[in-house]
Motif scaffolding. Structure first.
Motif, PDB file in Angstrom:
ATOM      1  N   PRO A   8     -78.710-113.951  59.396  1.00 36.36           N
ATOM      2  CA  PRO A   8     -78.460-115.179  58.637  1.00 36.36           C
ATOM      3  C   PRO A   8     -77.682-116.242  59.400  1.00 36.36           C
ATOM      4  O   PRO A   8     -77.247-117.232  58.798  1.00 36.36           O
ATOM      5  CB  PRO A   8     -77.640-114.674  57.441  1.00 36.36           C
ATOM      6  CG  PRO A   8     -76.883-113.508  57.997  1.00 36.36           C
ATOM      7  CD  PRO A   8     -77.794-112.866  59.006  1.00 36.36           C
ATOM      8  N   LEU A  14     -77.615-115.355  50.071  1.00 35.94           N
ATOM      9  CA  LEU A  14     -77.766-116.665  49.431  1.00 35.94           C
ATOM     10  C   LEU A  14     -78.140-116.478  47.974  1.00 35.94           C
ATOM     11  O   LEU A  14     -78.570-115.396  47.549  1.00 35.94           O
ATOM     12  CB  LEU A  14     -78.802-117.515  50.168  1.00 35.94           C
ATOM     13  CG  LEU A  14     -80.242-117.003  50.295  1.00 35.94           C
ATOM     14  CD1 LEU A  14     -81.074-117.335  49.058  1.00 35.94           C
ATOM     15  CD2 LEU A  14     -80.910-117.611  51.517  1.00 35.94           C
ATOM     16  N   ALA A  47     -75.603-124.660  56.669  1.00 34.70           N
ATOM     17  CA  ALA A  47     -74.985-124.866  55.353  1.00 34.70           C
ATOM     18  C   ALA A  47     -74.021-126.050  55.362  1.00 34.70           C
ATOM     19  O   ALA A  47     -73.280-126.269  56.327  1.00 34.70           O
ATOM     20  CB  ALA A  47     -74.261-123.599  54.917  1.00 34.70           C
ATOM     21  N   TRP A  93     -78.561-118.640  61.397  1.00 29.37           N
ATOM     22  CA  TRP A  93     -79.150-119.986  61.307  1.00 29.37           C
ATOM     23  C   TRP A  93     -78.852-120.618  59.952  1.00 29.37           C
ATOM     24  O   TRP A  93     -78.633-121.829  59.864  1.00 29.37           O
ATOM     25  CB  TRP A  93     -80.664-119.925  61.537  1.00 29.37           C
ATOM     26  CG  TRP A  93     -81.415-119.081  60.537  1.00 29.37           C
ATOM     27  CD1 TRP A  93     -81.709-117.759  60.642  1.00 29.37           C
ATOM     28  CD2 TRP A  93     -81.930-119.508  59.269  1.00 29.37           C
ATOM     29  NE1 TRP A  93     -82.391-117.319  59.522  1.00 29.37           N
ATOM     30  CE2 TRP A  93     -82.543-118.378  58.668  1.00 29.37           C
ATOM     31  CE3 TRP A  93     -81.945-120.726  58.583  1.00 29.37           C
ATOM     32  CZ2 TRP A  93     -83.157-118.427  57.415  1.00 29.37           C
ATOM     33  CZ3 TRP A  93     -82.556-120.783  57.335  1.00 29.37           C
ATOM     34  CH2 TRP A  93     -83.154-119.645  56.761  1.00 29.37           C
ATOM     35  N   LEU A  94     -78.847-119.801  58.903  1.00 28.77           N
ATOM     36  CA  LEU A  94     -78.566-120.304  57.560  1.00 28.77           C
ATOM     37  C   LEU A  94     -77.123-120.784  57.456  1.00 28.77           C
ATOM     38  O   LEU A  94     -76.847-121.867  56.917  1.00 28.77           O
ATOM     39  CB  LEU A  94     -78.849-119.201  56.545  1.00 28.77           C
ATOM     40  CG  LEU A  94     -78.519-119.512  55.092  1.00 28.77           C
ATOM     41  CD1 LEU A  94     -79.481-120.559  54.544  1.00 28.77           C
ATOM     42  CD2 LEU A  94     -78.588-118.240  54.237  1.00 28.77           C
ATOM     43  N   ARG A  95     -76.217-120.012  57.996  1.00 30.26           N
ATOM     44  CA  ARG A  95     -74.800-120.369  57.908  1.00 30.26           C
ATOM     45  C   ARG A  95     -74.480-121.602  58.747  1.00 30.26           C
ATOM     46  O   ARG A  95     -73.652-122.426  58.349  1.00 30.26           O
ATOM     47  CB  ARG A  95     -73.948-119.165  58.327  1.00 30.26           C
ATOM     48  CG  ARG A  95     -74.061-118.027  57.316  1.00 30.26           C
ATOM     49  CD  ARG A  95     -73.530-116.701  57.826  1.00 30.26           C
ATOM     50  NE  ARG A  95     -73.695-115.662  56.817  1.00 30.26           N
ATOM     51  CZ  ARG A  95     -73.637-114.352  57.067  1.00 30.26           C
ATOM     52  NH1 ARG A  95     -73.419-113.928  58.317  1.00 30.26           N
ATOM     53  NH2 ARG A  95     -73.811-113.483  56.084  1.00 30.26           N
ATOM     54  N   LEU A 109     -83.477-125.556  52.367  1.00 30.60           N
ATOM     55  CA  LEU A 109     -83.627-124.205  52.904  1.00 30.60           C
ATOM     56  C   LEU A 109     -84.828-124.120  53.842  1.00 30.60           C
ATOM     57  O   LEU A 109     -84.727-123.574  54.948  1.00 30.60           O
ATOM     58  CB  LEU A 109     -83.786-123.220  51.745  1.00 30.60           C
ATOM     59  CG  LEU A 109     -83.978-121.745  52.115  1.00 30.60           C
ATOM     60  CD1 LEU A 109     -82.771-121.212  52.870  1.00 30.60           C
ATOM     61  CD2 LEU A 109     -84.247-120.922  50.856  1.00 30.60           C
ATOM     62  N   VAL A 133     -74.764-120.409  49.980  1.00 32.67           N
ATOM     63  CA  VAL A 133     -74.819-119.622  51.209  1.00 32.67           C
ATOM     64  C   VAL A 133     -73.544-118.795  51.329  1.00 32.67           C
ATOM     65  O   VAL A 133     -72.434-119.313  51.147  1.00 32.67           O
ATOM     66  CB  VAL A 133     -74.985-120.540  52.445  1.00 32.67           C
ATOM     67  CG1 VAL A 133     -74.984-119.714  53.729  1.00 32.67           C
ATOM     68  CG2 VAL A 133     -76.261-121.364  52.324  1.00 32.67           C
ATOM     69  N   ALA A 157     -84.193-126.043  57.122  1.00 31.47           N
ATOM     70  CA  ALA A 157     -83.236-125.344  57.985  1.00 31.47           C
ATOM     71  C   ALA A 157     -83.920-124.196  58.716  1.00 31.47           C
ATOM     72  O   ALA A 157     -83.700-123.996  59.927  1.00 31.47           O
ATOM     73  CB  ALA A 157     -82.068-124.824  57.143  1.00 31.47           C
ATOM     74  N   TRP A 158     -84.742-123.429  58.009  1.00 36.67           N
ATOM     75  CA  TRP A 158     -85.426-122.298  58.645  1.00 36.67           C
ATOM     76  C   TRP A 158     -86.431-122.770  59.687  1.00 36.67           C
ATOM     77  O   TRP A 158     -86.481-122.243  60.795  1.00 36.67           O
ATOM     78  CB  TRP A 158     -86.117-121.449  57.588  1.00 36.67           C
ATOM     79  CG  TRP A 158     -86.793-120.217  58.129  1.00 36.67           C
ATOM     80  CD1 TRP A 158     -86.242-119.272  58.944  1.00 36.67           C
ATOM     81  CD2 TRP A 158     -88.142-119.807  57.880  1.00 36.67           C
ATOM     82  NE1 TRP A 158     -87.169-118.281  59.218  1.00 36.67           N
ATOM     83  CE2 TRP A 158     -88.338-118.580  58.577  1.00 36.67           C
ATOM     84  CE3 TRP A 158     -89.191-120.335  57.139  1.00 36.67           C
ATOM     85  CZ2 TRP A 158     -89.556-117.892  58.545  1.00 36.67           C
ATOM     86  CZ3 TRP A 158     -90.397-119.651  57.099  1.00 36.67           C
ATOM     87  CH2 TRP A 158     -90.571-118.446  57.802  1.00 36.67           C
ATOM     88  N   VAL A 190     -83.718-114.119  57.038  1.00 34.75           N
ATOM     89  CA  VAL A 190     -82.335-114.378  56.643  1.00 34.75           C
ATOM     90  C   VAL A 190     -81.600-113.068  56.361  1.00 34.75           C
ATOM     91  O   VAL A 190     -80.378-112.979  56.539  1.00 34.75           O
ATOM     92  CB  VAL A 190     -82.281-115.335  55.429  1.00 34.75           C
ATOM     93  CG1 VAL A 190     -82.528-114.600  54.119  1.00 34.75           C
ATOM     94  CG2 VAL A 190     -80.943-116.078  55.366  1.00 34.75           C
TER      95      VAL A 190
END
Length: 472
Positions: free
Chosen positions: A100, A131, A107, A102-104, A167, A151, A170-171, A96
């Motif tokens: 990041p 985050l 979200a 993929w995280l956004r 979290l 996020v 999502a990852w 991340v």
């Protein structure tokens, strides 16, 4: 073998190995050198064995450490020969920080729900926030709370994910979706930690991608005292069994533990498979020192090193050359040293402490290995001793020694019987012909419990998961 997602057919992968063709992801909480005992070593060895069998395998961890620390861990595992390359071990927070996106994408936009928990910021290399992790304390099940993970993008909060579960899912979805050039392989997750496993199959946003297969491994005894099949379980195991039927397979280390679970819950409750640890290849030359008894474990109450110390006076009376080498350290160290003095055997005990590579020392010089724990999963040290030709004397505890020694190499002792423990040690140490027989049968047993046998068992479980996934 390889699954055709369109037709559901299963075909043979190039090479026709023990493992079906898939994208294998081994998911653990952390893999830190010299932490968590045999668990860490067994996870790394599994990855090596899978890669040697031709599998496309990546190790994943979720501990929120710094990237520099994780890089140091990778380098050390490569040095020890337990990691093929640094790139084969990834960490959620390293990912991340570096990318990041993929995280956004995952979200949930809009206002972030309130939370009673303080937060810990995770920042990228420039110091910009990526985050905020909730810091859950007390008796709360930290991994199951919906405390929001905030996020960020360009310094501003853009959304949130529901807790660690959101979290992690999502990852894992993002990692599983990464394309393998020229291949479309089903992602198969081998989850190595119960708390993480619970988050994967618990409902919530984002849900785990339905195309991902999840096999859950087990590493420990699931019951409390008096350690019978119907004994009480702690709250964490009880909670895990409530959701364990959502995994595409549960991998037990021994037939004994699988049978006890099926006796308790019914044979149809879980999709159970036995996938034991393999015996390693031990290259150290065998040059046993007469009378040397070896212990190799943490110095904690569960290991019952005090039982071995209490057996030692009788052993020395019968075998004057008997002496004890203790590899490992822990909270009970001072208490155990005091007990050795009280028993008058302090001159016959050498406290080695922790060593990074005990195999080159312990197994080469051991005359006999002793294991006196209250319980185990399937102790790697027993397999290592057999492979090195070192006879094993072990309590008949749940789980591991009975199954592992079934084909020779050791002596099972009634659980908790110190007099019987002493008698077994005397027998092995004083009868050289008996020791030689146990050494030879142990090596033969270890050869039959090799990595190829473990991979065949794992392949059976994976094929079942690919052909008939559970509905979550």
């Amino acid at each position: 073998m390889e699954l055709d997602r369109g037709s559901g057919r299963v075909g043979v992968a190039p090479g026709g190995g023990a493992l079906p063709a898939a994208r294998y992801l081994i998911l653990a909480s952390r893999l830190v050198p010299d932490r968590d005992g045999g668990f860490t070593i067994s996870v790394l060895r599994r990855a090596i064995d899978m890669a040697a069998a031709g599998a496309d395998v990546t190790l994943l961890t979720v501990d929120p450490g710094e990237t520099a620390d994780h890089d140091a861990h990778r380098a050390e595992w490569v040095r020890r020969g337990l990691l093929g390359s640094r790139e084969s071990l990834r960490n959620l927070f390293d990912d991340v920080r570096s990318n990041p996106s993929w995280l956004r994408r995952a979200a949930i936009p809009g206002p972030v729900p309130s939370s009673p928990w303080p937060t810990r910021p995770i920042v990228d290399d420039s110091g910009a926030p990526v985050l905020d992790l909730p810091v859950v304390s007390g008796d709360a099940a930290w991994h199951l709370t919906d405390a929001p993970v905030r996020v960020y993008d360009k310094g501003a909060v853009i959304g949130w994910l529901p807790g660690f579960g959101g979290l992690y899912r999502a990852w894992l979805n993002a990692v599983a979706a990464e394309a393998t050039p020229g291949q479309d392989r089903v992602p198969v997750v081998l989850c190595e930690a119960r708390q993480i496993g619970e988050t994967l199959v618990t409902a919530g946003d984002p849900p785990l991608d339905a195309g991902i297969r999840v096999l859950h491994t087990t590493h420990a005894c699931h019951v409390l005292s008096p350690l019978r099949w119907d004994s009480p379980m702690d709250a964490a195991w009880e909670r895990w069994f409530e959701i364990a039927d959502r995994f595409d397979g549960v991998l037990w280390l021994t037939p004994s533990q699988r049978d006890d679970v099926e006796r308790r819950f019914g044979a149809q409750r879980l999709r159970s498979f036995v996938v034991p640890h393999p015996a390693p290849v031990v290259s150290a030359p065998s040059d046993p020192v007469s009378g040397r008894i070896v212990i190799l474990n943490s110095l904690i109450p569960r290991k019952r090193v005090d039982h071995v110390l209490r057996a030692l006076p009788a052993v020395r009376a019968a075998v004057p050359a008997a002496h004890l080498f203790v590899y490992g350290d822990g909270a009970s160290g001072a208490e155990l040293r005091a007990l050795a003095t009280e028993l008058g055997v302090e001159d016959a005990v050498k406290w080695i402490g922790h060593v990074a590579d005990p195999e080159t020392q312990a197994w080469a010089s051991a005359d006999v290995f002793v294991l006196a724990s209250t319980n185990e999963g399937q102790p790697l040290v027993v397999l290592e001793a057999l492979a090195a030709g070192v006879p094993v004397v072990a309590y008949d505890m749940p789980y591991g020694p009975r199954d592992t020694l079934a084909h020779g190499g050791g002596v099972l002792v009634p659980d908790g019987d110190i007099d019987a423990l002493a008698a077994a040690l005397i027998d092995v140490l004083s009868d050289r012909e008996r020791r030689a027989e146990l050494s030879a049968s142990g090596r033969a047993a270890a050869a039959a419990m090799d990595a190829a046998a473990s991979m065949r068992a794992l392949g059976t479980a994976v094929r079942a998961a690919l052909a008939d996934p559970v509905s979550r």
